[in-house]
Design a protein around this motif. Structure first.
Motif, PDB file in Angstrom:
ATOM      1  N   GLY A 147       0.788  -1.231   0.000  1.00  0.00           N
ATOM      2  CA  GLY A 147       0.000   0.000   0.000  1.00  0.00           C
ATOM      3  C   GLY A 147       0.824   1.287   0.000  1.00  0.00           C
ATOM      4  O   GLY A 147       0.254   2.377   0.023  1.00  0.00           O
ATOM      5  N   VAL A 148       2.144   1.180  -0.037  1.00  0.00           N
ATOM      6  CA  VAL A 148       2.956   2.405  -0.095  1.00  0.00           C
ATOM      7  C   VAL A 148       2.662   3.141  -1.404  1.00  0.00           C
ATOM      8  O   VAL A 148       2.656   2.543  -2.483  1.00  0.00           O
ATOM      9  N   ASP A 149       2.363   4.421  -1.299  1.00  0.00           N
ATOM     10  CA  ASP A 149       2.051   5.221  -2.482  1.00  0.00           C
ATOM     11  C   ASP A 149       2.389   6.674  -2.153  1.00  0.00           C
ATOM     12  O   ASP A 149       1.600   7.375  -1.535  1.00  0.00           O
ATOM     13  N   ASN A 159       8.150   3.235   8.350  1.00  0.00           N
ATOM     14  CA  ASN A 159       6.705   3.473   8.247  1.00  0.00           C
ATOM     15  C   ASN A 159       6.386   4.310   7.008  1.00  0.00           C
ATOM     16  O   ASN A 159       5.885   5.430   7.105  1.00  0.00           O
ATOM     17  N   LYS A 167       4.147   4.162   4.803  1.00  0.00           N
ATOM     18  CA  LYS A 167       2.746   4.414   4.445  1.00  0.00           C
ATOM     19  C   LYS A 167       2.233   5.751   4.963  1.00  0.00           C
ATOM     20  O   LYS A 167       1.226   6.260   4.500  1.00  0.00           O
TER      21      LYS A 167
END
Ligand code: NAD
Length: 353
Positions: A128-130, A229, A231
């Motif tokens: 989900g990293v964006d 972290n 995200k």
């Protein structure tokens, strides 16, 4: 029918191979979306040194300025490594960014679910990293004067003016509005006066964007947070040297340098390019991953030509190929069903438009 002029700067190493594939995909999408693209090629980098004796010929600057956008591959290679600074291929790149006033470098880094395993981070951290890094590109320590060296001393100057900080901050806040509404400004205000001005100015600009959340981080902390972290980040805005380092760090989170696009925007001109270099170790072998350049072409359609639908079509075609397990050699270890060369990958993505 709308007709756009695109300056192609293929450059050195894998540059020509990856640009050819991006052109293939651009032709497919322009045919579907009903606009025309006129491509003109210009020299920059080692190939320009060989042909014209300089890394950035005047004709390239003029051609770029006469175009709607520049699509660039990569420059550099062993052959030109030992030339004096003014002849180095990299000098051509720094100079064209300055000539075109492209002060904002946008580098998206998103982890694709299909390539989650390629990330060096644990899947639960990477999934989900964006994020989008907005790096100031034409100021800071890479350009500050005085600079110099003698046998025992070397020095550079990190300088930013308020207008330089304001304009890059605006790009970050505008970008955040189109994304998840958060800006993290990165500096070293606990030590550097230039960073204190940076922090104050970004905070002032933020007052015009009450809908966007602003936070500040010191660069050393930001470097740690990016891997512990990631995200938490939406848009990260920072100066030239911090952005250089953090954007490379962010790029490895995604697992492959061959997938990451970038845009360098100014008030009048823009350059679109993959984040990787000319990869001389694999040049001419038809194994380079053309996706970073193809996605850079999509950014070009979105930011410079306002062809949003065409940009989406390219991004969807890339995602669908990755989803179906189509890979190039660099990502072959991660869920490959079919491994293609550079040319066939371009053809595959073009066929999915
Ligand atoms: P690089 O990005 O060219 O290569 C690093 C590694 O990643 C290599 O193993 C390479 O094979 C691999 N790689 C890069 N792009 C790939 C792709 N599309 N598909 C598959 N694998 C890929 O960095 P480097 O080796 O440090 O530099 C090589 C040359 O590129 C140097 O001359 C350097 O100055 C130049 N460079 C140019 C740019 C640019 O043009 N914007 C940026 C960085 C480096």
């Amino acid at each position: 029918m709308k007709n756009y002029k695109i300056a192609l700067i293929k450059g050195d190493g894998i540059g020509p191979e990856i640009i050819d594939e991006a052109v293939k995909v651009l032709k497919a999408v322009s045919a579907k979306c009903g606009f025309a693209l006129e491509f003109n090629e210009y020299l920059m980098g080692g190939c320009a040194v060989d042909a014209c004796g300089v890394p950035l010929p005047d004709a390239t600057i003029e051609g770029a300025k006469a175009s709607d956008a520049v699509l660039f591959g990569a420059i550099g290679g062993y052959k030109w490594d030992n030339l004096p600074r003014e002849l180095k291929p990299e000098t051509g790149l720094l100079k064209i960014r300055k000539e075109l006033g492209t002060y904002a470098n946008l580098r998206p880094a998103a982890v694709y679910d299909e390539l989650l395993e390629a990330s060096p981070l644990k899947p639960e951290i990477a999934k989900g990293v964006d994020l989008l890094i907005v790096r100031e590109l034409t100021g800071g320590i890479y350009f500050g004067e005085p600079r110099g060296r003698d046998e025992n001393r070397g020095y550079n100057t990190m300088v930013y003016t308020k207008p330089e900080i304001e304009r890059i901050a605006k790009v970050a806040f505008e970008s955040a509005r189109k994304r998840r509404g958060k800006v993290t400004s990165v500096d070293k205000a606990n030590v550097l006066e230039v960073s204190q001005l940076w922090r104050e100015t970004v905070t002032e600009v933020a007052k015009n964007y009450p809908d966007v959340t602003l936070e500040h981080l010191y660069v050393d902390n930001a470097a740690m947070q990016l891997v512990t972290n990631p995200k938490q980040f939406d848009v990260v805005v920072t100066g030239n040297i911090f952005g250089d380092i953090l954007s490379d760090e962010a790029s490895v989170l995604t697992g492959s340098i061959g997938l990451l696009a970038s845009a360098s925007l100014g008030d009048k001109y823009a350059i679109y390019e993959p984040i990787h270099g000319s990869a001389p170790d694999i040049a001419g072998q038809d194994i380079a991953n053309p996706i970073a350049t193809i996605l850079s072409a999509a950014m070009m359609l979105r930011f410079s030509l306002n062809e949003e639908k065409a940009a989406d079509m390219i991004e969807d075609a890339v995602k669908s190929a990755l989803k179906d397990g189509i890979r190039t050699k660099d990502t072959a270890r991660f869920g490959a069903i079919k491994v293609l060369g550079c040319k066939d990958m371009g053809t595959e993505i073009a066929s999915r438009i």
